[in-house]
Design a protein around this motif. Sequence first.
Motif, PDB file in Angstrom:
ATOM      1  N   THR A   1       0.843  -1.193   0.000  1.00  0.00           N
ATOM      2  CA  THR A   1       0.000   0.000   0.000  1.00  0.00           C
ATOM      3  C   THR A   1       0.878   1.242   0.000  1.00  0.00           C
ATOM      4  OG1 THR A   1      -1.771  -1.119   1.230  1.00  0.00           O
ATOM      5  CG2 THR A   1      -1.773   1.281   1.260  1.00  0.00           C
TER       6      THR A   1
ATOM      7  N   LEU B   1      -7.792   3.479  -2.385  1.00  0.00           N
ATOM      8  CA  LEU B   1      -8.038   3.563  -0.954  1.00  0.00           C
ATOM      9  C   LEU B   1      -8.446   4.989  -0.609  1.00  0.00           C
ATOM     10  CD1 LEU B   1      -7.820   2.456   1.986  1.00  0.00           C
ATOM     11  CD2 LEU B   1      -5.428   3.173   1.941  1.00  0.00           C
TER      12      LEU B   1
ATOM     13  N   THR C   1     -12.881   1.078  -0.768  1.00  0.00           N
ATOM     14  CA  THR C   1     -11.798   0.441  -1.521  1.00  0.00           C
ATOM     15  C   THR C   1     -12.355  -0.185  -2.794  1.00  0.00           C
ATOM     16  OG1 THR C   1     -12.067  -1.539  -0.147  1.00  0.00           O
ATOM     17  CG2 THR C   1     -10.331   0.007   0.486  1.00  0.00           C
TER      18      THR C   1
ATOM     19  N   SER D   1      -6.708  -1.838  -5.871  1.00  0.00           N
ATOM     20  CA  SER D   1      -7.818  -1.000  -5.444  1.00  0.00           C
ATOM     21  C   SER D   1      -7.345   0.397  -5.092  1.00  0.00           C
ATOM     22  CB  SER D   1      -8.523  -1.610  -4.215  1.00  0.00           C
ATOM     23  OG  SER D   1      -8.971  -2.923  -4.465  1.00  0.00           O
TER      24      SER D   1
ATOM     25  N   ARG E   1     -14.220   4.181   5.143  1.00  0.00           N
ATOM     26  CA  ARG E   1     -13.237   3.743   4.161  1.00  0.00           C
ATOM     27  C   ARG E   1     -13.957   3.153   2.949  1.00  0.00           C
ATOM     28  NH1 ARG E   1     -10.633   0.154   7.015  1.00  0.00           N
ATOM     29  NH2 ARG E   1      -8.918   1.514   7.648  1.00  0.00           N
TER      30      ARG E   1
END
Length: 248
Positions: free
Chosen positions: A123, A168, A186, A166, A184
């Motif tokens: 990430t 974020l 995603t 994805s 959140r």
Amino acid sequence: ALGSEQGPFAELELVRWWRLGTVRTAVSAGVQELDTFGSEPTLNAQIEIPNSGGYSIQASYAHGPAYPHTATLGSVVGGIRSDDIQLSVYRGLSERWNIAGAVTVVSLRGGGVSNWRMSGAATAATQISGAFRAGVTSRILTHTDAAPALNARRLYWDPRAFWANSLLLEFRTPEGETWFVFGRLTPGYALARERETLGTQWVPQFGTEAGAGYEAGRFLFETDVGYYRGRAGDYNSLAANFRISIRP
């Protein structure tokens, strides 16, 4: 993690401090109660270096029921057990940017089948403002063998190969507020090769979480709900979490 420990547990933690960082080693042992399905001995060990040349490093080993990895009731009914080793690394690149990665190897046993599950994730994220965070995340996953079946239904998802990417998007009330909210999203796509198919296919991925909490002094209350969708509609998941913490 604490919510899944439903039996008696004992834990020992040793900590070593020096100017370059801290190493924490912990071992916990107990019996995981699985309601009418019996019990399973558990063991966890972890070592952590919070700051080593700008990196935060954590390595862990765990033995116990496999449902934290498989996320299915079928794996509980089938008595699937796991041993897993995980290594994760985090690094802050600047005041706003950071990167993180993790590699996990899991041995799944039960139903007359031994299987290996290997995954890696990475990430990169940036703090847009005091409340918003955005980034990209990528994950790859594979199983060496097919999952055992019960009444013609596989006890857990066992793709030959799965690669998900994805966006974020996160929101969280800035620190210092007594009441706070967070969320959140995603959205993304994954390239999947299922065990029962010959080719690969692109499938949409989507996850969302939202929650609220209250923090004052030594008291913390937090609750959230989440929905996760993958494999073009298969393996949908709903989640709810509730946490109360009182610091000494």
